[in-house]
Design an enzyme around this catalytic site. Structure first.
Site, PDB file in Angstrom:
ATOM      1  N   GLU B 300       0.820  -1.211   0.000  1.00 31.88           N
ATOM      2  CA  GLU B 300       0.000   0.000   0.000  1.00 31.88           C
ATOM      3  C   GLU B 300       0.856   1.264   0.000  1.00 31.88           C
ATOM      4  O   GLU B 300       0.616   2.197   0.758  1.00 31.88           O
ATOM      5  CB  GLU B 300      -0.956  -0.022   1.199  1.00 31.88           C
ATOM      6  CG  GLU B 300      -1.918  -1.209   1.128  1.00 31.88           C
ATOM      7  CD  GLU B 300      -2.865  -1.319   2.318  1.00 31.88           C
ATOM      8  OE1 GLU B 300      -2.559  -0.767   3.379  1.00 31.88           O
ATOM      9  OE2 GLU B 300      -3.907  -1.960   2.173  1.00 31.88           O
ATOM     10  N   ARG B 333       5.876  -7.448   8.835  1.00 34.94           N
ATOM     11  CA  ARG B 333       4.491  -7.776   8.498  1.00 34.94           C
ATOM     12  C   ARG B 333       4.394  -8.565   7.199  1.00 34.94           C
ATOM     13  O   ARG B 333       5.081  -8.259   6.216  1.00 34.94           O
ATOM     14  CB  ARG B 333       3.640  -6.511   8.393  1.00 34.94           C
ATOM     15  CG  ARG B 333       3.302  -5.949   9.761  1.00 34.94           C
ATOM     16  CD  ARG B 333       2.560  -4.654   9.607  1.00 34.94           C
ATOM     17  NE  ARG B 333       1.136  -4.741   9.827  1.00 34.94           N
ATOM     18  CZ  ARG B 333       0.214  -4.209   9.037  1.00 34.94           C
ATOM     19  NH1 ARG B 333       0.545  -3.625   7.909  1.00 34.94           N
ATOM     20  NH2 ARG B 333      -1.061  -4.287   9.353  1.00 34.94           N
ATOM     21  N   ARG B 345      -5.860 -11.668  -4.032  1.00 30.59           N
ATOM     22  CA  ARG B 345      -5.077 -11.052  -2.965  1.00 30.59           C
ATOM     23  C   ARG B 345      -4.906 -11.991  -1.776  1.00 30.59           C
ATOM     24  O   ARG B 345      -3.885 -11.935  -1.080  1.00 30.59           O
ATOM     25  CB  ARG B 345      -5.774  -9.756  -2.548  1.00 30.59           C
ATOM     26  CG  ARG B 345      -5.025  -8.981  -1.513  1.00 30.59           C
ATOM     27  CD  ARG B 345      -5.614  -7.590  -1.374  1.00 30.59           C
ATOM     28  NE  ARG B 345      -5.746  -7.207   0.012  1.00 30.59           N
ATOM     29  CZ  ARG B 345      -6.490  -6.204   0.434  1.00 30.59           C
ATOM     30  NH1 ARG B 345      -7.209  -5.490  -0.434  1.00 30.59           N
ATOM     31  NH2 ARG B 345      -6.539  -5.893   1.703  1.00 30.59           N
ATOM     32  N   ASP B 374      -8.113  -8.810   5.016  1.00 26.84           N
ATOM     33  CA  ASP B 374      -7.788  -7.622   5.819  1.00 26.84           C
ATOM     34  C   ASP B 374      -8.807  -7.373   6.913  1.00 26.84           C
ATOM     35  O   ASP B 374      -9.623  -6.447   6.789  1.00 26.84           O
ATOM     36  CB  ASP B 374      -7.682  -6.397   4.903  1.00 26.84           C
ATOM     37  CG  ASP B 374      -7.109  -5.198   5.635  1.00 26.84           C
ATOM     38  OD1 ASP B 374      -6.555  -5.378   6.724  1.00 26.84           O
ATOM     39  OD2 ASP B 374      -7.228  -4.073   5.102  1.00 26.84           O
ATOM     40  N   GLU B 396      -1.518 -10.960  14.215  1.00 30.38           N
ATOM     41  CA  GLU B 396      -1.955  -9.564  14.286  1.00 30.38           C
ATOM     42  C   GLU B 396      -3.472  -9.537  14.258  1.00 30.38           C
ATOM     43  O   GLU B 396      -4.097  -9.860  13.242  1.00 30.38           O
ATOM     44  CB  GLU B 396      -1.377  -8.744  13.129  1.00 30.38           C
ATOM     45  CG  GLU B 396      -1.856  -7.290  13.117  1.00 30.38           C
ATOM     46  CD  GLU B 396      -1.194  -6.426  12.041  1.00 30.38           C
ATOM     47  OE1 GLU B 396      -0.033  -6.691  11.685  1.00 30.38           O
ATOM     48  OE2 GLU B 396      -1.851  -5.484  11.552  1.00 30.38           O
ATOM     49  N   GLU B 402     -12.185  -1.283  12.224  1.00 26.89           N
ATOM     50  CA  GLU B 402     -12.180  -0.735  10.868  1.00 26.89           C
ATOM     51  C   GLU B 402     -13.328  -1.292  10.033  1.00 26.89           C
ATOM     52  O   GLU B 402     -13.980  -0.558   9.291  1.00 26.89           O
ATOM     53  CB  GLU B 402     -10.832  -1.052  10.202  1.00 26.89           C
ATOM     54  CG  GLU B 402     -10.761  -0.618   8.754  1.00 26.89           C
ATOM     55  CD  GLU B 402      -9.402  -0.865   8.124  1.00 26.89           C
ATOM     56  OE1 GLU B 402      -8.502  -1.366   8.824  1.00 26.89           O
ATOM     57  OE2 GLU B 402      -9.243  -0.548   6.937  1.00 26.89           O
TER      58      GLU B 402
END
Lengths: 709, 709
Positions: B300, B333, B345, B374, B396, B402
């Protein structure tokens, strides 16, 4: 029995010792000795009436009783009660004189203690529920402070009708020139979630008589005038209403284009006029008691009537006509100055507005900053006060400390406000104080108002620095009565906020009262101004020069040269002095009769010019800087002596900030003196410490992400 | 006497009734019945040792005593004390077994009640001061909840060594994906002002065993690695240290260029290697116990080794070598995906990292999100768990919501965490749970860690929604013991945070435990994912399509057509399933044996496909949405029944948020069902409410200034 008493004291001291983050402001309601009459009073209160404001009164009494004594306020019938809170009626007429009641108007109150036989009753009365609320707060403050009510009672009413906070809060919750976190308005959650903080904001303001709030930034976003946002604003207005606080918005002049799909915002265009009239109607559908608009136009990139070659009056009247049918007002800011800076910036607002005097609608009031530049640590009063007579003028003070050290510098601004308010403009002869102008007395205006740019943010104590709460508080007190004195305000604030401890109150009161002059000394003594760092205004920047406009640079304002320093605003210079009444302009044109605090504001003075102290300018300047630094250091010691007198959390927080302030005072002194020494070429006089670093060190300080946008 | 008793109860109830803004989190220390033994315990405590951590223990005991009983904790000599808090030594060896002591390692503790005659003593022991602190917190929690210590004592130690919060906080105090205000790190005031909130942050974290914090955003700013900022970070680290919390930073891969004046950041360049080595040394001069770096690279827009055609291992090892001499680690990460999105993805991280397994230095741990996309409301576990065996992997989790409704949606995430942790990867046969992988057991790794992306901000209750405190809390509990069960965690949190009231605890516990599935139902049932609004992710957006990259659109993920809906990740599709162990990939490849919660994650399914309920997909989908909405509405009623059981301030705040949640659940349901109905062309089944508005209405909702950056 003894065991319980010991336990009670343990418990009380535990409560006292518990963390206090300062959120409660001047509504601490900390526990007070139980031996007073007050405790019994809270056991028999009569509150008459039925309205949200009356409910607010009852809730406040309960909160206070809980804090003072750990009890509830108990409501009784009128004849059994020892506190009677009741609007004026026949019964009250027996104990409160008609004269008193007539004198207090819509917002005032009377508090009177009546003794009959062994009985003592306290009456709190008014002509409105809001007056009762103000009276209740006042009484609770007397109880907290442990003060006796005056024998002949209290008869109070505000001298200024609209007492307003201006929030420079953006819709993304950043706060322009905000140093205590971010905006307390959570627009995203509004209107659906009403936070307790909005209510506490209203309570704190009502407790000091503030009755209006402009919730958005003067650098405005027209989005706030859309339906979606008006619903949010209306939700806030609903919270504020019971506390007598009216809601206002900033109106972006180009809104008809941005959200109205028109292709002009020309104030003389009928479509534009209709758009604003419709918009006003829409706003009042959401907020029936909407206060009106605050407008920054033709200034620092904001659109305005100049874009259409119209006058400030034509711009203001456009909005005034739209609001008029609904009872709203326009607060039109005088902070207008040219993008090209052809003339001394100090003169421009006066030059722009003086010819328009009397050309504004009767629901327009022109909002004038206290000085003609921009909220400097000290400014002479703005020459528009006294200069315009047919147009109501309101005062704009800055509570947030854009130029006074941001969050960490303790500066009790009440003294600064008082200095301006009590200055004699001589507009109608001696005694024509600024205070009389803004309270409408001097020129006989009904529309009166005052604004303070808020220092409020998401910091847990609202204002970042605990002492900055005092500036919000003192602004409120002076808005209610612009002739109040700062020493009383400081004492009251300390007693309400911290403790009644006499040593604490007297020592810290003195520290506060000396603090504004202290900050002026270490930043801009003797009339210096606008010598702070570029853009964020954090720290010194006397070297700022060569920017795209002269009047945003420091060198433009201090004019330091090998000869001397200061801005010549006499006839030999910009002649800004001519905008003041001849009585003042004559006196101030002379270096020997101008008050020394304004010397370099009005004069370019030789380094070796001798001042009243017998010292030459350079020596005096250097010693003033040092004096400011010394006092900032002394404050750390004074504060250390207070340990144990208040809770540890606030004690430590303040101690930490005072240390930063002393360090930054030294930064200011060193940076400014090293810079000016390049011109004076003189040594530091005895008593002035040599800086440890050189000028380049200070010039290279480049802090990142300074708060305040 | 009677009078005093009455007064005591009045006082107590007044304290209870007073405002509670939630700041105290699970450290409320609210008053508890006085008839317990606990009160006397607080009158005779022995705390042995002398260190900042020992001081923290004493302070915590005092705070608790104050809150529970309004008293102080009184310290005694060991032989006179009834609570002994002391590191293991000869004396302790008499009462605590060697086996227990040996089992708890550096961070664990033992709590044991020893009765001898009429005397009862409680021993809290450990091998370190930090262990004593953890033990003290645990004991205080037992006291608050009113639970009896187990007969045979408590012997606890963490199953994961590093239990870390990740703050996505920027230096300007905005918080990426933060929905509870702004960053609590006031970088401008640091290092000179240490706010009480930093201390309370450390206390709250230590109370649940969190022992690390990454204070800056993974989308990193290299400025934080400059001297100026390292001094600020060091000041925070000093506050956290006594509470056993290590400080970590995010390292921007291009820092050698941005702040180091090099012209490359190539990991194989000797100058770059030297720059990082020097930088590490500089950091450790400021923070001797610095934890290490967290890095988001090649993702990103973030720079990374790909910029120099180097592998993720080469990138990670560069930093690992720099930190190694000082004992620091690199958390690298795995959230790496191509800018061109050539492949599903969900497959990319595995494909990138699997070939690198074993190529990382031994102080590198790869940080893997719980799922392969995600942080969706629900995801199957990431196939890297079980896929990589020679490289330590850390989990994580996202605590901030979000994709789960931001601030106003109550979703107890403990269930979601637990679901992932307890999933069997079959990597080494049955029982190879994700939990065993991250605790290092399955593949025998010493370096173990877990990260939670914090939901903490400047809101007065830290997390915006009071219930979101529970997600921070449950993350901490599961980081300590990833095999804890959510129902116990929920109960403990409720009792520590609100009240012991049994009705309240049981009803609200149920509400919490059902909430994650409820949110999944009204947002993304049956394995749907990534169908939220563009950019800010607030609200539904199944119509998002035609953006500059496919895999940021909703249509890419839901693949709705007239035939059906869902992403085919079987062999006939992207074959992402092949990344899982054959045991799972086989089972999940079949529509009839894949768990229905993952159905549309792995399969494109016909609208009229029959599910286990006997209903066709369309009807089941619609009913799931409706079920979520119904439950959100029921929660409002359940909560209303709780009035009076807790303080009014939090009661009202939660009531207000639950109402918003129910409205937004309906928004999700209506928007998604109307949108998908275009494809299914089927009517809503019985029990599903017809939306009042049409699809266009929902498509046109365009909220401004949504929080979270």
């Amino acid at each position: 029995m003894k065991k319980w008493i010991i336990f009670y004291f343990l418990l009380t001291s535990a409560i006292q010792a518990s963390a206090n983050d300062g959120y409660k402001l001047w509504l601490q309601y900390y526990s007070i000795p139980d031996d007073s009459e007050s405790r019994s009073h809270f056991g028999s209160i009569h509150v008459s009436g039925n309205s949200p404001t009356i409910e607010a009164i009852k809730q406040e009494l309960d909160l206070a009783a809980n804090g003072f004594f750990g009890t509830q306020a108990i409501m009784k019938e009128a004849d059994e009660a020892s506190i009677i809170i009741k609007k004026h009626d026949k019964e009250i007429a027996n104990v409160i004189s008609k004269k008193d009641i007539n004198s207090i108007g819509d917002q005032g109150f009377v508090i009177k203690t009546i003794k009959s036989g062994s009985q003592t009753k306290i009456y709190i009365t008014a002509n409105s529920d809001l007056g009762l609320l103000y009276g209740t707060f006042k009484w609770l403050q007397y109880v907290q402070k442990g003060d006796m009510l005056p024998e002949d009672g209290l008869v109070q009413s505000p001298k200024i009708e609209r007492r307003i906070l201006n929030h420079w809060d953006n819709l993304d919750r950043t706060v322009e020139r905000g140093y205590s976190g971010f905006s307390i308005w959570n627009w995203h959650r509004l209107p659906r979630h009403i936070d307790q903080q909005y209510l506490d904001y209203a309570r704190a303001n009502a407790a000091i008589g503030i009755n209006g709030t402009v919730v958005t930034n003067v650098n405005a976003n027209s989005l706030v005038l859309t339906e979606e946002y008006l619903e949010k604003v209306a939700a806030l207005a609903d919270v504020f209403r019971p506390y007598g606080i009216k809601t206002y918005l900033t109106a972006r002049f180009s809104s008809p284009i941005e959200i109205g799909k028109l292709n002009t915002a020309d104030p003389l265009d009928p479509d534009v006029q209709k758009w604003w009239a419709d918009k006003a109607e829409e706003i009042y559908r959401h907020i029936p008691d909407f206060g009106g608009f605050l407008v920054k136009a033709d200034s620092e990139g904001q659109p305005g009537p100049h874009n259409y070659k119209r006058s400030q009056a034509e711009g203001a009247n456009l909005l005034a006509d739209a609001l008029k049918p609904h009872g709203g007002i326009v607060m039109w800011r005088a902070f207008v100055y040219s993008e090209e800076s052809p003339d001394d910036r100090a003169k421009q607002a006066y030059n722009e507005f003086k010819p328009l005097d009397g050309k504004f609608r009767d629901n327009v009031i022109v909002q004038v900053k206290n000085g003609a530049i921009d909220f400097q640590p000290r400014e002479p009063f703005h020459p528009m006060f006294g200069g315009l007579t047919q147009t109501p003028l309101m005062m704009e003070f800055q509570i947030t400390q854009e130029y006074l050290g941001h969050d960490t510098h303790m500066a009790f601004l009440s003294n600064m406000y008082e200095e301006v308010l009590q200055t004699d403009t001589h507009a109608k002869g001696e005694g024509s104080t600024v205070s009389k102008i803004i309270s409408g007395n001097l020129h006989d205006h009904d529309l009166t108002a005052i604004a303070g740019v808020a220092n409020i943010g998401t910091d847990r104590n609202w204002t970042g620095n605990h002492f900055h709460q005092a500036n919000w508080y003192s602004y409120g007190r002076l808005a209610w009565d612009p002739d109040e004195s700062s020493d009383i305000i400081a004492k009251d604030w300390l007693e309400l906020t911290f403790t009644r401890d006499e040593t604490f109150v007297s020592k810290i009161q003195k520290m506060m009262l000396d603090s504004h002059q202290m900050v002026v000394n270490y930043m801009t003594p003797l009339g210096l101004h606008h010598i702070m760092a570029w853009n964020h205004h954090y720290g010194p920047g006397p070297w700022i020069t060569d920017k795209h406009r002269d009047d945003w640079t420091s060198t433009y304002y201090h004019q330091a040269s090998s000869y001397g320093i200061g801005f010549d605003r006499t006839a030999s210079g910009s002649n800004a002095l001519s905008q003041y009444h001849p009585h003042l302009s004559e006196k101030w044109s002379d270096k020997s009769s101008v008050p020394e605090k304004y010397l370099l504001w009005f004069h370019h003075v030789a380094w070796d010019h001798t001042l009243s102290s017998g010292r030459i300018l350079w020596d005096e300047l250097a010693l003033r800087y040092q004096k400011g630094v010394n006092e900032a250091r002394n404050n750390i010691e004074t504060w250390q002596e207070m340990e144990g007198k208040i809770d540890q959390e606030r004690f430590k927080h303040i101690a930490s900030f005072l240390k930063i302030q002393a360090e930054e005072a030294e930064w200011w002194k060193n940076a400014c003196l090293l810079y000016f020494q390049q011109f004076s070429q003189k040594p530091f006089p005895d008593g002035v410490e040599e800086p440890e670093r050189d000028l380049n060190y200070y010039k290279n300080i480049d802090p990142k992400f300074v708060p305040g946008i």
